[in-house]
Design an enzyme around this catalytic site. Structure first.
Site, PDB file in Angstrom:
ATOM      1  N   SER A 247       0.828  -1.137   0.007  1.00  0.00           N
ATOM      2  CA  SER A 247       0.082   0.098   0.076  1.00  0.00           C
ATOM      3  C   SER A 247       0.811   1.178  -0.101  1.00  0.00           C
ATOM      4  CB  SER A 247      -0.852  -0.003   1.087  1.00  0.00           C
ATOM      5  OG  SER A 247      -1.816   1.123   1.050  1.00  0.00           O
ATOM      6  N   ASP A 303      -7.704  -3.865  -7.462  1.00  0.00           N
ATOM      7  CA  ASP A 303      -7.285  -2.860  -6.626  1.00  0.00           C
ATOM      8  C   ASP A 303      -7.201  -1.375  -7.171  1.00  0.00           C
ATOM      9  OD1 ASP A 303      -5.731  -1.624  -4.510  1.00  0.00           O
ATOM     10  OD2 ASP A 303      -4.082  -2.951  -4.631  1.00  0.00           O
ATOM     11  N   HIS A 362      -7.171  -4.647  -2.321  1.00  0.00           N
ATOM     12  CA  HIS A 362      -6.245  -4.119  -2.105  1.00  0.00           C
ATOM     13  C   HIS A 362      -5.587  -4.862  -0.812  1.00  0.00           C
ATOM     14  CE1 HIS A 362      -3.222  -0.955  -1.304  1.00  0.00           C
ATOM     15  NE2 HIS A 362      -3.750  -0.733  -0.327  1.00  0.00           N
TER      16      HIS A 362
END
Length: 455
Positions: A247, A303, A362
């Site tokens: 991330s 994502d 994600h």
């Protein structure tokens, strides 16, 4: 400070609107690239989708749909060895989510996957705090029999609101090391440690200001530690410097990697769900300093983070992308494609921004990332196998014999007790309760199956 927080609040409130307006138009879905259908030059007979009209066809123009094969045929799948390496790195970065919560303890213990890496040695953790330029992670040594590595793992942001606000911040000029805050811009010159042949400058480069500030704050805490580890363990003992991030931690790992290249550290960087860190000039600058062997940018279907900040805002992704096409976990090597260029439309760039997938796509990189908790399924399965091997089924029958003549429920009681004992070694009361819930859920499902009428 008040003005800065107010700006972030305004950007946070406007981000979903901007994403809705621009996100739908930034890329076409894969189906549109072939006129609405999937078409290949497969030979032989079979039904499938084909033709510009998207209808069904057969024969040499058809496509034999196989549930075990990826529908993305224009890109090569990765090797089994690379797949296994990426899968392991996903577990390694998942451990970083223990920093700031239950923590990681020496030699290498935590509530997450630490026990899967018995030869790891924790060097230290860092945590710059939950606000603004937050950054945290850990540094560890991976000793034989595992590959010899100096590992820096960067975790993602603390909260969804921080994630959206950080992604909304503007850009600033990118000055590579040593002119990125370590010295004054007037002292900028080519670095003798730079592994590239140019003068080290990044012409017209702009970087996401929030990501750069996160790295600067982290570098103050761990820069000297990494320098010492490289001097001893890399140069003298042959350990590789491995950076891994998930991330927003992936963006920080990217900027750290650029600085370490300039310092001559020779890092290998792998990121999962990395957002765009700057403009196209910075993306190409990064491309010139890494190869597919030294930088792997892993993305996942649906994502939204790799699509942010949007191209319309002046941001651009970089190369060396590996795209997981399977929506759920776990994937196989056939589900991971090696993409081409900065913006391959047959990979994540061909998708659309769906903020709700922050909670699912994600986080699903080989495993569900982002929670520092024991792998209850693995503990349950391992304990169940151990119970069977030790022949403790009779002990379970004595406890619950009257309730289940077959002994299955009694065996599960033994498994429950053993799994709870394993978790209780770390004082994890929450996990103990989760094991009980798993057992109760399975028992309820078994009762429903017994009551269901035969078809």
């Amino acid at each position: 400070m008040v003005q800065r927080l107010l700006k972030r609040l305004i950007l946070f409130l406007l981000s979903p609107i901007l994403i809705f307006v621009f996100g739908e138009q930034q890329q076409r879905p894969l189906g549109d690239l072939t006129g609405g259908g999937v078409s290949t030059s497969s030979s032989g007979n079979g039904n499938g989708k084909g033709g510009s009209g998207g209808g069904k066809g057969s024969g040499s123009g058809g496509f034999d749909i196989n549930a075990h094969l990826s529908p993305y045929r224009a890109r090569d799948n990765i090797s089994v060895d690379l797949f296994n390496e990426l899968e392991e790195l996903a577990r390694i970065v998942d451990i970083s989510y223990c920093v700031g919560y239950s923590g990681i303890k020496a030699p290498f213990k935590c509530l997450s996957r630490c026990e899967e890496f018995p030869s790891f040695q924790l060097i230290g953790t860092w945590n710059t705090g939950p606000y603004l330029a937050d950054s945290c992670g850990y540094v560890a040594l991976s000793h034989p029999p595992a590959p010899k590595r100096i590992i820096m793992a960067f975790r993602g942001t603390y909260s969804l609101s921080n994630a959206i606000a950080d992604l909304s911040l503007g850009k600033q000029e990118y000055l590579p090391y040593p002119s990125d805050g370590h010295s004054t811009p007037s002292m900028f010159s080519s670095s003798s440690n730079n592994s590239t042949d140019d003068d080290g400058k990044c012409e017209d480069c702009a970087v996401h200001s929030g990501f750069l500030e996160s790295w600067r704050q982290a570098e103050k805490l761990i820069g000297e530690t990494v320098k010492g580890l490289v001097e001893v363990w890399k140069k003298e003992r042959g350990y590789e410097l491995v950076l891994v991030g998930h991330s927003l931690g992936g963006a920080v790992a990217a900027l750290a990697g650029l600085e370490f290249v300039a310092k001559g550290y020779g890092p290998i960087v792998t990121t999962f769900g990395e957002p765009k860190i700057g403009n196209e000039a910075l993306a190409n600058y990064l491309n010139n300093r890494f190869t597919p062997a030294t930088y792997r940018r892993v993305t996942h279907v649906d994502d939204p983070i790799p699509l942010l900040p949007l191209n319309e805002w002046g941001f651009s992704a970089h190369k060396t992308e590996y795209y997981i096409t399977k929506p759920d976990t776990p994937p196989s090597p056939r589900d991971v494609l090696q993409c081409e260029g900065n913006d391959d439309k047959e990979c994540v760039a061909g998708g659309k921004v769906n903020v709700l997938q922050l909670f699912w796509a994600h986080r699903d990189y080989f495993h569900r990332l982002g929670v520092c908790l024991p792998d209850l399924r693995r503990i349950w399965d391992e304990t169940k196998e151990a119970v069977k091997a030790e022949g403790e089924k009779e002990e379970g029958k004595e406890e619950e014999g009257k309730e289940d003549k077959g002994g299955e429920k009694g065996e599960e009681k033994v498994v429950e007790r053993r799994a709870a004992e394993k978790l209780d070694e770390d004082g994890d009361v929450w996990a103990f309760e989760q094991v009980e819930k798993v057992v109760n859920s399975r028992n309820r499902n078994r009762r429903r199956e017994r009551r269901a009428p035969a078809l």
